[in-house]
Enzyme design. Sequence first.
Site: not given
Ligand code: PGA
Length: 256
Positions: A9-11, A95, A97, A167, A173, A213, A234
């Site tokens: 997931n490149w966000k 997600h 976010e 998640e 993150g 993470s 991520g």
């Molecule tokens: P992260 O993000 O690996 O940076 O914790 C995971 C995600 O949001 O899918």
Amino acid sequence: MRTPIIVGNWKLNKTIREAVSLVDSLQPLVADVTDVEIVVAPVFTGLTAVAKALAGGNIRLGAQDVFWEDSGAFTGEVSPGMLKDVGCDYVIIGHSERRQYFSETNETVNRKAKAAHAHGLIPIICVGESLEERERGKTGAVVTDHVLNGIDGLTADQIVSTVIAYEPVWAIGTGHNATPNQAQEVHALIRSFLSEIYSANVASQVRIQYGGSVKPDNAAALIAQSDVDGALVGTASWEAESFAQIVKAANEAFLN
Ligand code: PGA
């Protein structure tokens, strides 16, 4: 046997040039991986160029969100058919976010998941509790609510080709991943109520990936858990070497 799936997931990262450069570096590193489904999810503007760069290889394309309508007066949205048109096979939906910053709800997640299936896209439905919810002992209730409402009305065939991403919000993150046991406990819970709603046979085919993470040094232990079928990655997917190491860890876990 469920094929593990590792999704990057490149966000909100990578210009077109950076996105192509990342997949150009990634492809040779994972070219001989045959037992893991590998997916990258760039921003919408990167999809066309990344699709072209991935052509003929073993990495597949996903998007980070989708709208449920096919077309019309919905300024700023992208439809499932448009994602298929550009070469996507997967789409991340719900997600945390998006739930937190963009008013995504279980209801919109469900509409998006149904629309994705209607167009032959595989939805990756994200679920998970906040730190406060975990501390109040609400993890099971929150995850159950997210999953049950997110998949409401999906047929058995559709749920089998749906990916669920557990998640925990506190792990995203932050560098604080769930322990393998914490992940396994929630994944087993999700599979148990899929089994109640559909059947044990159907539930046994649904892939449930862990996210939060995931790094090269913790991926193997997480994916080795019996109900953990891969990872939604991520930060560690924004760089070819670390993402490739996670993919390889999943491949080894599958072969063992
Ligand atoms: P992260 O993000 O690996 O940076 O914790 C995971 C995600 O949001 O899918």
